[in-house]
Design an enzyme around this catalytic site. Structure first.
Site, PDB file in Angstrom:
ATOM      1  N   CYS A   2      71.122  44.407  92.103  1.00 25.58           N
ATOM      2  CA  CYS A   2      70.328  44.615  91.571  1.00 25.58           C
ATOM      3  C   CYS A   2      69.430  46.154  91.292  1.00 25.58           C
ATOM      4  O   CYS A   2      70.526  46.969  91.905  1.00 25.58           O
ATOM      5  CB  CYS A   2      68.868  44.088  92.624  1.00 25.58           C
ATOM      6  SG  CYS A   2      69.206  42.714  92.900  1.00 25.58           S
ATOM      7  N   ARG A  27      76.204  47.699  86.507  1.00 28.29           N
ATOM      8  CA  ARG A  27      75.533  46.746  87.975  1.00 28.29           C
ATOM      9  C   ARG A  27      75.853  45.334  87.818  1.00 28.29           C
ATOM     10  O   ARG A  27      76.470  45.072  89.009  1.00 28.29           O
ATOM     11  CB  ARG A  27      74.577  47.588  89.038  1.00 28.29           C
ATOM     12  CG  ARG A  27      74.403  48.618  88.801  1.00 28.29           C
ATOM     13  CD  ARG A  27      73.609  49.548  90.133  1.00 28.29           C
ATOM     14  NE  ARG A  27      73.635  48.957  91.312  1.00 28.29           N
ATOM     15  CZ  ARG A  27      74.247  49.049  92.144  1.00 28.29           C
ATOM     16  NH1 ARG A  27      74.916  50.781  91.772  1.00 28.29           N
ATOM     17  NH2 ARG A  27      74.417  48.800  93.248  1.00 28.29           N
ATOM     18  N   TRP A  79      69.824  40.927  90.190  1.00 28.85           N
ATOM     19  CA  TRP A  79      71.282  40.446  90.419  1.00 28.85           C
ATOM     20  C   TRP A  79      70.463  38.987  91.221  1.00 28.85           C
ATOM     21  O   TRP A  79      70.374  38.880  92.521  1.00 28.85           O
ATOM     22  CB  TRP A  79      71.761  40.259  90.484  1.00 28.85           C
ATOM     23  CG  TRP A  79      73.579  40.130  91.167  1.00 28.85           C
ATOM     24  CD1 TRP A  79      74.254  39.978  89.629  1.00 28.85           C
ATOM     25  CD2 TRP A  79      74.081  39.320  91.636  1.00 28.85           C
ATOM     26  NE1 TRP A  79      75.427  39.027  89.650  1.00 28.85           N
ATOM     27  CE2 TRP A  79      75.119  38.345  91.314  1.00 28.85           C
ATOM     28  CE3 TRP A  79      73.516  38.866  92.551  1.00 28.85           C
ATOM     29  CZ2 TRP A  79      76.073  37.830  92.118  1.00 28.85           C
ATOM     30  CZ3 TRP A  79      74.762  38.028  93.899  1.00 28.85           C
ATOM     31  CH2 TRP A  79      75.751  37.336  93.582  1.00 28.85           C
ATOM     32  N   ASN A 105      65.797  45.790  96.789  1.00 26.31           N
ATOM     33  CA  ASN A 105      67.291  45.842  96.074  1.00 26.31           C
ATOM     34  C   ASN A 105      67.074  45.193  98.019  1.00 26.31           C
ATOM     35  O   ASN A 105      66.810  45.874  98.921  1.00 26.31           O
ATOM     36  CB  ASN A 105      67.947  46.439  96.378  1.00 26.31           C
ATOM     37  CG  ASN A 105      68.084  47.294  95.014  1.00 26.31           C
ATOM     38  OD1 ASN A 105      67.759  46.092  94.327  1.00 26.31           O
ATOM     39  ND2 ASN A 105      68.840  47.592  94.370  1.00 26.31           N
ATOM     40  N   GLY A 106      68.140  43.761  98.385  1.00 27.76           N
ATOM     41  CA  GLY A 106      68.547  43.610  99.346  1.00 27.76           C
ATOM     42  C   GLY A 106      68.078  42.112  99.731  1.00 27.76           C
ATOM     43  O   GLY A 106      67.714  41.129  98.440  1.00 27.76           O
ATOM     44  N   GLU A 486      96.604  41.251  92.460  1.00 24.53           N
ATOM     45  CA  GLU A 486      95.523  42.332  90.748  1.00 24.53           C
ATOM     46  C   GLU A 486      94.667  42.019  90.133  1.00 24.53           C
ATOM     47  O   GLU A 486      94.073  41.884  88.705  1.00 24.53           O
ATOM     48  CB  GLU A 486      95.528  43.724  91.500  1.00 24.53           C
ATOM     49  CG  GLU A 486      94.093  44.662  90.486  1.00 24.53           C
ATOM     50  CD  GLU A 486      93.091  44.685  90.575  1.00 24.53           C
ATOM     51  OE1 GLU A 486      92.617  43.721  91.737  1.00 24.53           O
ATOM     52  OE2 GLU A 486      92.243  45.192  89.871  1.00 24.53           O
ATOM     53  N   LYS A 490      91.980  41.098  87.775  1.00 21.07           N
ATOM     54  CA  LYS A 490      91.708  41.365  86.418  1.00 21.07           C
ATOM     55  C   LYS A 490      91.097  40.820  85.327  1.00 21.07           C
ATOM     56  O   LYS A 490      90.083  40.297  84.252  1.00 21.07           O
ATOM     57  CB  LYS A 490      92.779  42.514  85.384  1.00 21.07           C
ATOM     58  CG  LYS A 490      92.587  43.911  86.626  1.00 21.07           C
ATOM     59  CD  LYS A 490      91.181  44.635  85.941  1.00 21.07           C
ATOM     60  CE  LYS A 490      90.163  44.913  87.946  1.00 21.07           C
ATOM     61  NZ  LYS A 490      89.508  44.728  88.560  1.00 21.07           N
ATOM     62  N   GLU A 493      88.085  37.804  85.374  1.00 17.64           N
ATOM     63  CA  GLU A 493      86.681  38.621  86.204  1.00 17.64           C
ATOM     64  C   GLU A 493      85.710  38.385  84.058  1.00 17.64           C
ATOM     65  O   GLU A 493      85.327  38.606  84.612  1.00 17.64           O
ATOM     66  CB  GLU A 493      87.146  40.332  86.400  1.00 17.64           C
ATOM     67  CG  GLU A 493      86.986  40.332  87.697  1.00 17.64           C
ATOM     68  CD  GLU A 493      87.000  41.238  88.325  1.00 17.64           C
ATOM     69  OE1 GLU A 493      86.166  41.847  89.240  1.00 17.64           O
ATOM     70  OE2 GLU A 493      88.180  41.938  87.666  1.00 17.64           O
ATOM     71  N   HIS A 509     105.900  25.916  96.342  1.00 13.86           N
ATOM     72  CA  HIS A 509     104.827  25.372  97.905  1.00 13.86           C
ATOM     73  C   HIS A 509     103.455  25.241  96.793  1.00 13.86           C
ATOM     74  O   HIS A 509     102.298  24.498  97.842  1.00 13.86           O
ATOM     75  CB  HIS A 509     104.087  26.589  99.078  1.00 13.86           C
ATOM     76  CG  HIS A 509     105.811  26.821  99.204  1.00 13.86           C
ATOM     77  ND1 HIS A 509     107.047  25.900  99.960  1.00 13.86           N
ATOM     78  CD2 HIS A 509     106.178  27.983  99.291  1.00 13.86           C
ATOM     79  CE1 HIS A 509     108.039  26.975 100.481  1.00 13.86           C
ATOM     80  NE2 HIS A 509     108.013  27.566 100.258  1.00 13.86           N
ATOM     81  N   LYS A 608      78.406  45.295  89.672  1.00 13.22           N
ATOM     82  CA  LYS A 608      79.556  46.590  90.159  1.00 13.22           C
ATOM     83  C   LYS A 608      79.307  46.661  92.128  1.00 13.22           C
ATOM     84  O   LYS A 608      80.640  46.381  92.739  1.00 13.22           O
ATOM     85  CB  LYS A 608      79.281  47.358  89.305  1.00 13.22           C
ATOM     86  CG  LYS A 608      79.790  48.187  89.585  1.00 13.22           C
ATOM     87  CD  LYS A 608      81.263  48.206  88.893  1.00 13.22           C
ATOM     88  CE  LYS A 608      81.881  49.054  89.317  1.00 13.22           C
ATOM     89  NZ  LYS A 608      83.511  49.184  89.229  1.00 13.22           N
TER      90      LYS A 608
END
Ligand code: G6P
Length: 613
Positions: A2, A27, A79, A105-106, A486, A490, A493, A509, A608
């Site tokens: 948010c 964000r 968000w 926010n929160g 990573e 990427k 995402e 495995h 973000k």
């Protein structure tokens, strides 16, 4: 996540707010809204979807004269947490009198109990949100003084908040407060801008005040008065923002992500500049603020973070153990905070966070400090909560990272971790010669990255070939294992391809059961110890029909032949090679996503900076 913007001054508030929300779009959010004051009325417009939708809706529902008249307002990108991203759930929310508007926010954790109590007093709620409950609570507490009402309400809430509140009954002020969710106040010339993130402020002023937890401020067009929740005045310094507005523009690139990938040579130069001592073969990291004796006495390094920052920590683990001969471990910050970790004064906890606001990483910092560990941070955003709470740390200086998928922050984090390992190592077993060799390798990182970026066309051609797949596996060993993680992160995402990163030895495995004809396996087969074993794993995958893309070392023709496709990166030290290797994977993911037509800078459901647990 948010975003909050508030404005009070001389300009047309609605335009300032919408421009501010645009700056916060990176964000991640799924609805937006704003409220302005017109005489004695609060005017609200909200919409699911993008800020552009909100802008059109505002233009069509508010007369141009109204827009020009109103010089105070608050706005929000939401968000979704409590309830889906509908217009009703979007912020701002109004109190029962509809004269007070709030953006938040929160999370208000005790909102159910508060809501039930207010419903008992006759309040009606239109949304499923915790925020609407706080708006009503403030209204319920308002006996003619908005500041006091907000203070009284905040005394009753449990959870986290960054808020901005305005009231038609006090049109000359905005009240803003924080606990666990950042608020920055931009002090302009006859105007004041409130935001959850400095990028919404920088176009107006570079003079900012960061609120601390439990600060509550009365903001007018030409004053900022801050008190604590007990009404005791507090003083906060005015800081100078080190970013400029151009840094938040795409600068000719199609996406922020591509721009940020290309910025890496410069970002890394800024990260490294002045921090290597090539005579002593060491690093100069004053932010570590430790004496050689303290460093020598450290018994363990614990690296905590989330997402991409966690992966940087994993590279750091190899570096600390290899270079510094110190026991190192990495832990997901949320797990660390709740599992009652064993910590003492000889433990060195390094919190890694691009934003410096990630809720779990912040909580991990607090837990580590509580237990008496030596805590420092590695943040990119200057003045962020984690940077301020740890007090000591090393800034990345990578410049603003706008794309949700992190790129330049990761490579700068790795560069700092390598320098930290070098510094720590020189106080232990690393010789001067060895230190000088490693420092020179670190110094060469920007040019290594440039050489990978120079292969963009080739990488795009390869990526196109892989863009139709729905699954992919990334494998690696040693320091290439976190690079595999990573790389997979990427890809998933931004392209929504189901991608998994595994240690190359782990593939057998279980995951190998999923390989079919043509399943992509991206093998980190750089010429470092362990490569031959990874090549053995590549053969196992190939035998099951997988299509292999190798990330290999320049000139390694034999390895190239073992691959269906390959991207060659410059040869360097094994730890340092994690950086060019990951840049190759960043570009690969970017081009795959581009060919799939994905919304690269703002992937669905992602934020973000994750400021809730
Ligand atoms: C979110 C972002 C990731 C980031 C992670 C940790 O999930 O989408 O890109 O790596 O948060 O963020 P931090 O700011 O703490 O590095």
């Amino acid at each position: 996540m948010c975003g909050i913007v508030g404005y009070i001054g001389k300009a047309d508030a609605a335009s300032v707010l919408i421009n501010g929300l645009r700056r916060l779009e990176y964000r991640g959010y799924d609805s937006a809204g704003l409220a302005i004051l017109d005489d004695d009325r609060v005017m609200v417009t909200k919409a699911p979807g993008k800020v552009a939708v909100l802008k059109d809706k505002t233009r069509s529902s508010w007369a141009p004269e109204l827009m020009q008249r109103a010089s105070i307002g608050i706005a929000h990108t939401r968000w979704a947490t409590h309830g889906p991203p509908t217009e009703a759930n979007a912020h701002p929310h109004l109190d029962q009198s509809e004269e007070i508007a709030l953006v938040h926010n929160g999370i208000i954790e005790n909102y159910r109990a508060l809501r039930a109590r207010l419903e008992g007093k006759g309040h009606h709620f239109y949304s499923e949100t915790d925020t609407e409950v706080l708006a009503h609570l403030i209204g319920d507490c308002d006996k003619g003084d908005l500041f006091q009402a907000v203070t009284d309400a905040l005394h009753q809430v449990e959870g986290t908040f960054g808020i901005a509140v305005l009231s038609a009954r006090e049109p000359d002020r905005i009240i803003t407060a924080r606990r666990g969710s950042p608020i920055v106040i931009g002090v302009g010339d006859g105007e004041t801008i409130i935001a959850s993130d400095a990028s919404a402020i920088v176009a107006h002023t570079k003079r900012v005040i960061y609120l601390d937890d439990n600060d509550i401020a009365i903001v007018t067009g030409d004053s900022v008065e801050i008190r604590d929740l007990n009404n005791v005045p507090v003083t906060r310094e005015i800081a100078e923002l080190g970013i400029d507005a151009a840094a938040a523009e795409k600068g000719g690139f199609e996406h922020f992500m591509l721009k940020e990938i290309h910025e890496q040579p410069d970002a890394l130069s800024n990260t490294i500049r002045g921090r290597l001592d090539l005579d002593l073969g060491s690093a100069v990291l004053s932010g570590m603020a430790t004496s050689p004796r303290e460093l020598a006495e450290l018994s363990r390094v614990v690296l905590v973070g989330c997402g991409t920052s966690l992966h940087a920590g994993l590279v750091g683990e190899y570096a600390f153990e290899d270079m510094a001969d110190v026991h190192a471990e990495v832990e997901q910050a949320a797990e660390f905070r709740y599992r009652n970790p064993l910590l003492g004064s000889r433990d060195f906890v390094v919190a890694i966070s691009q934003s410096g606001e990630t809720a779990d990483t912040l909580a991990a910092v607090r837990e580590a400090r509580q237990k008496g560990a030596f805590v420092m941070s590695l943040c990119n955003v200057v003045g962020s909560t984690i940077a301020r709470e740890t007090g000591r740390g090393v800034y990345l200086h990578a410049g603003p990272e706008i794309s949700v998928a992190s790129t330049k922050a990761f490579t700068s984090q790795v560069a700092v971790l390598l320098m930290m390992a070098l510094k720590l190592g020189r106080g232990r077993r690393v010789s001067r010669d060895e230190g000088i060799r490693f420092a020179r390798e670190i110094e060469s990182i920007p040019s290594l990255v440039s050489k990978v970026i120079a292969q963009s066309d080739r990488i795009e051609a390869i990526a196109k070939e892989y863009s139709a797949n729905e699954h992919a596996f990334f494998i690696g060993r040693g320091p290439m294992y976190p690079v595999a993680l990573e790389g997979a992160l990427k890809l998933k995402e931004i392209s929504y391809i189901h991608a998994e990163g595994y240690h190359a030895a782990e593939l057998k495995h279980g995951p190998i059961a999923l390989l079919q004809e043509g399943t992509p396996v991206i093998a980190l087969a750089v010429d470092i110890p362990g490569k031959d074993k990874t090549l053995g794993n590549v053969e196992e995958c190939r035998a099951r029909g997988a299509r292999i893309l190798g990330i290999i070392s320049e000139g390694d023709h034999e390895t190239a032949e073992a691959m269906d496709d390959y991207i060659a990166i410059p040869r360097t030290d094994p730890l340092v090679s994690t950086v060019p290797a990951v840049v190759a994977l960043q570009l690969f993911s970017y081009f795959v996503a581009k060919h799939r037509g994905c919304e690269i800078d703002q992937p669905r459901n992602l934020a973000k900076s994750v400021t809730v647990e």
